[in-house]
Design an enzyme around this catalytic site. Structure first.
Site, mmCIF file in Angstrom:
data_model
loop_
_atom_site.group_PDB
_atom_site.id
_atom_site.type_symbol
_atom_site.label_atom_id
_atom_site.label_comp_id
_atom_site.label_asym_id
_atom_site.label_seq_id
_atom_site.Cartn_x
_atom_site.Cartn_y
_atom_site.Cartn_z
ATOM 1 N N LYS A 179 21.677 46.650 32.947
ATOM 2 C CA LYS A 179 23.127 46.782 33.068
ATOM 3 C C LYS A 179 23.835 46.157 31.862
ATOM 4 C CE LYS A 179 25.226 44.856 36.802
ATOM 5 N NZ LYS A 179 26.412 44.034 36.534
ATOM 6 N N ARG A 230 26.895 47.186 26.708
ATOM 7 C CA ARG A 230 27.063 46.883 25.283
ATOM 8 C C ARG A 230 26.758 48.098 24.418
ATOM 9 N NH1 ARG A 230 26.163 42.411 28.233
ATOM 10 N NH2 ARG A 230 26.736 40.333 27.457
ATOM 11 N N ASP A 262 21.412 35.866 37.708
ATOM 12 C CA ASP A 262 21.663 36.977 38.647
ATOM 13 C C ASP A 262 20.542 37.138 39.668
ATOM 14 O OD1 ASP A 262 24.048 37.572 37.447
ATOM 15 O OD2 ASP A 262 23.219 39.126 36.139
ATOM 16 N N LYS A 286 30.499 34.667 41.220
ATOM 17 C CA LYS A 286 29.956 36.004 40.930
ATOM 18 C C LYS A 286 30.669 37.016 41.828
ATOM 19 C CE LYS A 286 27.126 34.689 37.785
ATOM 20 N NZ LYS A 286 27.399 35.073 36.395
ATOM 21 N N ARG A 329 23.879 42.444 44.907
ATOM 22 C CA ARG A 329 22.608 41.714 44.841
ATOM 23 C C ARG A 329 22.291 41.032 46.179
ATOM 24 N NH1 ARG A 329 21.403 42.834 39.790
ATOM 25 N NH2 ARG A 329 22.967 42.545 38.170
#
Ligand code: S3P
Length: 743
Positions: free
Chosen positions: A325, A330, A619, A646, A696
């Site tokens: 991701k 980017r 993460d 988060k 998540r």
């Protein structure tokens, strides 16, 4: 509010819409009696025969005095004479509504007849219909799951408004409100203009070929485009006359668009053509997702629950999880700012990365794809971004908002960045404050939350900045702003965080100076396009690493996973816990190290997680908490306060879920202690859990199902699509018992 059955509902105009309203209201038991007025004998007869109404008359004088609710379903230009006729006949308590496709003209008619809009007249428009007309075409389900727009006036009687709302809700519709002008403008573009164009195209072709032979060769495209040209000509004549101004505006915009295409074809401008078509295709794909309710934005309204069943595992096979991701975001950003064409492979087609992609399209960049993970970006150069038409919506994606803030702070135009409910609660002061030190002008909502309003035309200057928290997003934001800043922008981080921005800038030929914990760029350079091969996301692979690590007998290989040393905390932590992980086929792909990771089941033990691993696995903690619950002894995490900001407060939300599943844990400000139950076959019980729209968390508890005694339900998991489309299917393919159930 609970609806009190009304006595008599009168439909004036027994056509397709009027007849369908009566049928749907009758099915819902909305009124005691249904009446209908229509001048045409056959419509009245049809309505009686089909049981649409109980009594029908051609005379308003006969039925209006009895009516409690009148639905005016006559053509919009007939509205004024009908209102004139019913005015002296109405009961004082009667409520009126209409179904006209244009609202200003009905408002004007009511004002002309009554002097003002009567407080008990609520204007409405069901967005439903068919090419067919007449009461014989009426259908009880015509309004189901359709939208009805009401355009209430400030002095509409609230009870009347409520009754009209209840009517449409009883018919199965979703009721929306907007003002009259907005309604007419929106409908001119989404309904009236397409009808005009369909009529025009068919007429143009028919004139050229009076025997209509050409239609024999017309295939699906013609059929799809012109279906609505079979609609009722008189009704559409009235609509265009009634909504003349808004339709003309929409038509002018359209003619300009056609003219642009014509010029592009004339001058063989291939780039302009593909640019227009790509923008249109992405808009149409978005619309298809809305229609099919597959996109996250629509899924927010829709419930997807994960439900696990006991008896899953062992976890076995060889799989590749979707692309990284962070690198996907980017690749679009730098590709857009580069000179030349960047080709990306392995792009994550999840909603977060797609939000970034859409944003750069909105900023005027031509981007082809994604198609099977391939994206082609026609870079516009460091000075080539264009002002977007409106606010840039970034959905659930914190990375998009924070990195874009850096890029947009340096542009010559104003921008506004918005997001969904979860993103709107996340702290943006951490990027806005240092950007202001660089000379940016940024407004945030209270508490430094989104939306961000960024003022263009500011000259930025480089700063030397010590990050107060270990955040790759803040670091990246400042380095990106530094591309346009005068002098050097120098950022020092308190602990190593993911360095994809630095690596990728170098890949695009932009020098980055690195020394220990400091990274710096000099403003004023250029980026040169390059090809990018995005590895599988280690954060997504984590769910499967943990799944195999906790499920006896497992043997799973994850292919082509990015193992950048700033992201490999999960490998180190799992190994410290005793997991059997082997890396093979290690290589470098486009500046990023990758490997295949094989995980075989081995008993886990609780550990004190080394604090230096925290930013490297930031993460991955929700999934690691599941591993900790399956380990022998206590696992302690400290120094992880960042987890609280988060997509959800990941410490608290995970602790709530673990406790509900019967796992003991103690929460502290910056971490958690988890009492593992490694020696028990069933570590988790059965419960229904909230994931607070955090992808998540949802996937972590889905993995917990492998060691649960009963079923685990995780509610509202639609956001899994932001990072891992296809998670549930892939999980099933390697042995998890998991269903994604829509509700
Ligand atoms: C990311 C950085 C991390 C991470 C996020 C992606 C990035 O956020 O949690 O999922 O791509 O730069 P922070 O910078 O807030 O730690």
């Amino acid at each position: 509010m609970v609806h009190n059955r009304i006595n008599k509902l009168l439909v004036v105009g027994l056509g397709l819409i009027g007849g369908s309203v009566a049928l749907a209201a009758r099915r819902a038991g909305f009124a005691a009696e249904y009446l209908g007025v229509d001048l045409a004998q056959d419509e009245r007869q049809g309505a009686l025969t089909l049981g649409v109404v109980d009594r029908a008359s051609e005379s308003l004088a006969e039925l209006v005095p009895e009516a409690d609710l009148l639905v005016l379903a006559v053509p919009v230009l007939a509205m004024q004479p009908v209102l004139q006729a019913i005015k002296p006949l109405l009961k004082p308590t009667a409520v009126i509504t209409d179904v006209g496709s244009c609202k200003a003209v009905v408002l004007d008619a009511a004002t002309a007849v009554f002097g003002q809009l009567p407080p008990r007249f609520v204007l409405g428009h069901p967005i439903a219909g068919a090419e067919k007309s007449g009461v014989l075409a009426a259908r009880v389900e015509l309004f189901e799951r359709r939208k009805v727009i009401l355009t209430p006036a400030p002095d509409n009687d609230p009870q009347a408004l409520e009754l009209v709302r209840q009517l449409w809700t009883a018919c199965g519709a979703e009721v929306l409100e907007m003002d009259v002008t907005q309604h007419d403008q929106v409908l001119a573009r989404t309904s009236h203009l397409p009808h005009l164009l369909a009529f025009s195209l068919v007429d143009t072709l028919a004139r050229r070929d009076e025997r209509l032979d050409i239609f024999r060769y017309a295939a699906g495209g013609f059929r799809d485009f012109t279906r609505v040209a079979a609609s009722d000509p008189v009704m559409w004549r009235d609509i265009f006359l009634a909504n003349r101004d808004a339709t003309l505006d929409a038509l002018d915009e359209f003619l300009n668009g056609v003219q642009r295409l014509k010029s592009a074809v004339e001058s063989r401008d291939a780039e302009a053509l593909v640019s227009i078509f790509t923008r249109a295709k992405s808009a149409r794909d978005y619309f298809t997702a809305l229609l099919n309710e597959t996109g996250y934005q629509t899924m927010q309204n829709k419930r997807i629950n994960f439900v696990t069943q006991p008896g899953g595992g062992p976890v076995a096979g060889q799989i590749r999880v979707p692309g990284d991701k962070s690198i996907s975001h980017r690749s679009i950003m730098l590709g857009a700012l580069a000179t030349g064409i960047t080709r990306v492979k392995g792009f994550l087609e999840g909603e977060d990365a797609l939000a970034t992609l859409q944003t750069f399209r909105d900023l005027g960049v031509l981007i082809e794809g994604p198609h099977n993970g391939e994206v082609t970006i026609h870079g516009v150069g460091i000075k080539g971004l264009k002002q977007p038409q409106g606010p840039l919506y970034l959905g659930n994606s914190g990375t998009s908002m924070r990195l874009l803030a850096g890029i947009l702070a340096a542009q010559s135009f104003d921008t506004e960045l918005t997001g969904d409910a979860s993103l709107s609660k996340r702290p943006m002061g951490r990027v806005a404050d240092p950007l202001r030190l660089m000379g940016a002008e940024i407004e945030t909502a209270e508490g430094g939350r989104p939306p961000l309003k960024i003022k263009g035309g500011q000259k930025l200057k480089g700063i030397t900045y010590d990050l107060p928290m270990a955040s790759a997003q803040v670091k990246s934001c400042l380095l990106l702003a530094g591309l346009w800043a005068e002098g050097e922008t120098r950022v020092t981080e308190p602990a190593p965080t993911r360095d994809h921005t630095e690596r990728m800038l170098q890949g695009f030929g932009y020098p980055v100076f690195k020394q220990g914990a400091t990274a710096a760029v000099q403003g004023g350079g250029e980026l040169t396009a390059c090809d990018i091969d995005i590895p599988a996301d280690i954060s997504s692979a984590t769910f499967f690493m943990v799944a195999a690590a906790i499920s006896p007998g497992s043997d799973l290989t994850l292919e082509h996973v990015g193992i950048n040393p700033t992201r490999d905390g999960v490998i180190n932590i799992l190994r410290l816990m005793g997991a059997d992980l082997t890396l093979s086929n290690q290589r470098e792909v486009g500046g990023e190290p990758v490997a295949d990771i094989r995980v075989r089941y081995a008993p886990l033990k609780g550990i004190d997680i080394p604090e230096d691993q925290v930013p490297l696995a930031i993460d991955e903690f929700p999934a690691l908490f599941i591993a900790a619950a399956c380990a022998e002894g206590t696992t302690r995490l400290r120094g992880a306060e960042e987890l609280r900001v988060k997509e959800s407060d990941r410490i608290q939300v995970m602790a709530d879920g673990l406790l509900a599943l019967g796992v003991d844990c103690t929460v502290v400000d910056d971490g958690i202690d988890i009492q593992g139950k490694g020696n028990e076959t069933n570590v988790f019980g059965s419960a229904s859990l909230q994931c607070h729209h955090d992808h998540r968390i949802a996937m972590s508890f889905a993995v917990a199902g492998l060691r649960a005694s009963g079923s685990i339900t995780i509610e509202d998991c639609a956001t899994v699509n932001t990072s891992f489309p296809g998670f549930a299917e892939l999980a099933r393919s390697v042995g998890l018992k998991l269903d994604a159930i829509s509700g």
